[in-house]
Design an enzyme around this catalytic site. Structure first.
Site, PDB file in Angstrom:
ATOM      1  N   ARG A  41      -2.019  -2.636  -0.801  1.00 21.78           N
ATOM      2  CA  ARG A  41      -1.560  -4.026  -0.906  1.00 21.78           C
ATOM      3  C   ARG A  41      -2.660  -4.911  -1.470  1.00 21.78           C
ATOM      4  O   ARG A  41      -2.387  -5.890  -2.164  1.00 21.78           O
ATOM      5  CB  ARG A  41      -1.128  -4.542   0.469  1.00 21.78           C
ATOM      6  CG  ARG A  41       0.204  -3.962   0.928  1.00 21.78           C
ATOM      7  CD  ARG A  41       0.603  -4.461   2.309  1.00 21.78           C
ATOM      8  NE  ARG A  41      -0.161  -3.806   3.363  1.00 21.78           N
ATOM      9  CZ  ARG A  41      -0.774  -4.432   4.349  1.00 21.78           C
ATOM     10  NH1 ARG A  41      -0.749  -5.753   4.415  1.00 21.78           N
ATOM     11  NH2 ARG A  41      -1.442  -3.756   5.275  1.00 21.78           N
TER      12      ARG A  41
ATOM     13  N   HIS B 169       0.435  -0.686  12.300  1.00 23.80           N
ATOM     14  CA  HIS B 169       0.121  -0.863  10.886  1.00 23.80           C
ATOM     15  C   HIS B 169       1.433  -0.980  10.128  1.00 23.80           C
ATOM     16  O   HIS B 169       2.378  -0.226  10.387  1.00 23.80           O
ATOM     17  CB  HIS B 169      -0.689   0.334  10.378  1.00 23.80           C
ATOM     18  CG  HIS B 169      -1.376   0.097   9.071  1.00 23.80           C
ATOM     19  ND1 HIS B 169      -0.677  -0.036   7.877  1.00 23.80           N
ATOM     20  CD2 HIS B 169      -2.682  -0.027   8.750  1.00 23.80           C
ATOM     21  CE1 HIS B 169      -1.542  -0.232   6.890  1.00 23.80           C
ATOM     22  NE2 HIS B 169      -2.763  -0.235   7.396  1.00 23.80           N
TER      23      HIS B 169
END
Length: 639
Positions: free
Chosen positions: A315, A292
């Site tokens: 994000r 990740h």
């Protein structure tokens, strides 16, 4: 979504003999009689054993319990939830009516499947079709069967539309685990459920034909191995992204990743996979381990091997990724593997994630929680951001420290990055292929929130092989009788790279499939048995009814009758052996709960002797406290 057609599977009419109730009660660490006689003899035998208490295991258990089945739920940890309790970004679904909006009006199951297949680098077929076609039904079931709130929707990396659901009142993993286990535990009093926490399954048992007949296990602190025999075993034991054991699957399949930190708890050691492989289960995609891109660096402990995940949603709402020199380097909404690829190509050891005020507001409790944990800082404009970024943390003691950057030069670089990003947003496209720009503009003088992040091991796409009915398969494609699996313990669903938000969905979809499949088989076997016995009966057979569910405990509305606890008295109880915390004006003794907390004891210990309401409500909602009447000891004076 179209319903998933399950292949009919016959159930052996002769049930495996179970161990006696006393042995199970001893293994589970409960008082004699607490299991309600559930395991005592053939007529009181369990119908299924579920190993693992994350969302996949809890979903399978609840589906079975709702059908009237008797279930043993086993977990090596004392607390339920596993890595599911740490999930933060959300759960995908397309397309439940409650979350349709202009931004996802054109979304479809085909589009969702295409996004999933693109990330997986596979065809949109098989398990991917099952996952995506079942997603709306999965969310609808969660919303109707539990109290989970899934009202917020965002667009994560790799998705063509917003379809990732999360609560407005807490973090999705903690909220979902709480909502499911609350419903599951209502069956304990009736004897339909036996919880065996702190019991580690060590191997699968088989009869002479190769059919699985249960497990051998050890209870925490006991060397003796005991056996539990059941007609069906469901593995929901998770992955191996923190497997540092002597039999490490991570070392075997991806030794190059051993130096990476992880977001997984120490329990993520691939136990279920190893047990299944030991009796001939095949595996698939074991080399595909997801890194990740955003694990938080805690500046107070930058070298810690376990990181707090900076959820993908950060994000999705508009967070921007920067190198230590202040430059963007990737489309932040690319699939995870592409973002990590870009990170590694920069040569930087750490990166910054930056959100403007609008993005931080949409992120809500995520920003509140991460800020209170010291993982995010609030800044005013690029001048303060440059000063903060001028001394990046060292995340590896054996590596050279990141070079400091002059704040003046950094500010200039940041202003150029902001100007370029805003210009790209106005055209709807940038040099990295980004098309979706949320919560714009990014203002050089505005309020910002920023944190340091690094790539982290997060998920294992590989696991034991299963079919669309969750039957565990051998290398030749034949099922291992009576062995089933769901969740991260299995492989083949996510291919090379899992799409963000699909992990919790996988758990609910395949947990439901295996639970419903076994419930259907049990119903058929009971009906067949009733037909055989009917001629000898003088009265019709009794109807099978689901176990009565217990009423939830009363709320603390009567707190005025509690004794008053002065803040000075509260402040005396701060150790793991004697821990009090005030929440919403009420004082709780959480000493005995520390080891059961899904996120671990540390976050509660930090609140010991204080009013922890502000921190608590960034993760949970007040209603969770209804289950803690036994721990409620008083009302905070002045609270």
């Amino acid at each position: 979504a179209a319903p998933i057609a399950l292949a009919a599977a016959s159930l052996t009419t002769s049930l495996t003999t179970s161990v006696g109730g006393a042995a199970v009660r001893k293994a589970a660490g409960v008082a004699d009689g607490a299991a309600g006689g559930m395991m005592g003899g053939a007529t009181g035998a369990a119908d299924a054993l579920v190993v693992g208490s994350g969302v996949a295991g809890l979903t399978a258990t609840l589906r079975l319990l709702d059908s009237g089945a008797r279930v043993v739920l086993m977990d090596k940890e004392k607390r339920l939830g596993g890595n599911s309790a740490k999930a933060s970004s959300g759960i995908n679904s397309c397309c439940p009516e409650h979350s349709r909006m202009p931004r996802n009006a054109n979304d479809s199951v085909l589009s969702f499947a295409a996004d999933t297949a693109k990330s997986a680098k596979r065809g949109a077929e098989g398990l991917i079709t099952t996952l995506t076609a079942s997603s709306a039904a999965a969310i609808d079931w969660l919303r109707s069967r539990t109290t989970i709130d899934l009202s917020q929707v965002s667009q994560l990396g790799g998705h063509s539309h917003p379809r990732t659901h999360r609560p407005s009142n807490g973090m999705v993993g903690a909220e979902l685990v709480y909502a499911l286990q609350k419903e599951v535990k209502k069956f304990e009093g009736s004897g339909a459920l036996t919880l065996m926490s702190g019991c580690r399954a060590s191997r699968l048992l088989q009869d002479s034909s190769g059919a699985v007949t249960g497990v051998a296990y050890r209870r925490d602190g006991e060397a003796a191995e005991q056996t539990l025999l059941v007609p069906n075993t469901v593995l929901a034991t998770g992955g191996f992204a923190n497997d540092r054991t002597d039999t490490s699957l991570l070392a075997k399949h991806r030794p190059d990743l051993l130096s990476f930190p992880t977001t997984n708890g120490e329990w993520a050691s691939g136990d279920g996979m190893k047990m299944a492989m030991a009796i001939g289960a095949s595996s698939i995609d074991m080399e595909h381990v997801q890194i990740h891109p955003t694990g938080f660096v805690d500046v107070s402990s930058p070298e810690a091997p376990t990181k707090v995940l900076c959820g993908e949603m950060m994000r999705g709402v508009g967070g921007v990724l920067l190198t230590p020199s202040g430059a963007r380097f990737v489309n932040e909404l690319s699939p995870r593997d592409k973002v990590v690829e870009a990170q590694l190509a920069t040569g930087a050891a750490v990166f910054a994630i930056v959100l403007n005020e609008a993005a931080a507001r949409e992120a809500g409790k995520h920003v509140e929680l991460y800020t209170r944990k010291g993982l995010l800082v609030e800044l005013r404009g690029t001048a303060e951001l440059a000063k903060w970024m001028s001394t990046p943390p060292a995340t590896n003691a054996s590596a050279p420290s990141p070079p400091p950057h002059a704040a003046e030069a950094l500010e200039a670089a940041l202003n150029a990055t902001v100007a370029s990003y805003n210009a790209a947003a106005s055209t709807g496209f940038d040099n990295y292929g980004k098309k979706y720009f949320h919560n714009m503009p990014l203002e050089a003088e505005g309020k910002l929130v920023a944190g340091w992040i690094v790539p982290v091991l997060h998920y294992t796409m590989g696991g034991i092989t299963m079919d669309e009915t969750c039957a565990v398969l051998r290398a030749d494609g034949s099922p291992i009788p009576n062995l089933h699996a769901a969740g991260e313990v299995t492989g083949g669903v996510h291919g090379n790279n899992r799409l963000g938000g699909n992990s919790l969905l996988e758990c609910v979809v395949f947990g439901s499939i295996v639970g419903n499949k076994l419930a259907s088989q049990l119903k058929e076997s009971r009906e067949a048995a009733a037909e055989v016995e009917a001629p000898s009966r003088s009265t019709p057979p009794a109807q099978t009814e689901p176990p009565a569910q217990l009423e939830p405990p009363p709320t603390a509305s009567g707190s005025s009758k509690l004794r008053r606890v002065d803040p000075s008295e509260l402040a005396l109880h701060t150790s793991a052996d004697d821990l009090w915390v005030a929440l919403y004006g009420r004082v709780y003794d959480f000493t005995s709960f520390l080891d059961e907390h899904p996120a671990g004891p540390e976050s509660i210990i930090k609140l010991g002797g204080t009013d922890g309401t502000d921190m608590y409500q960034t993760v949970h909602n007040e209603g969770m406290l209804d289950d803690f009447q036994a721990e409620l000891i008083g009302q905070l004076a002045g609270g």
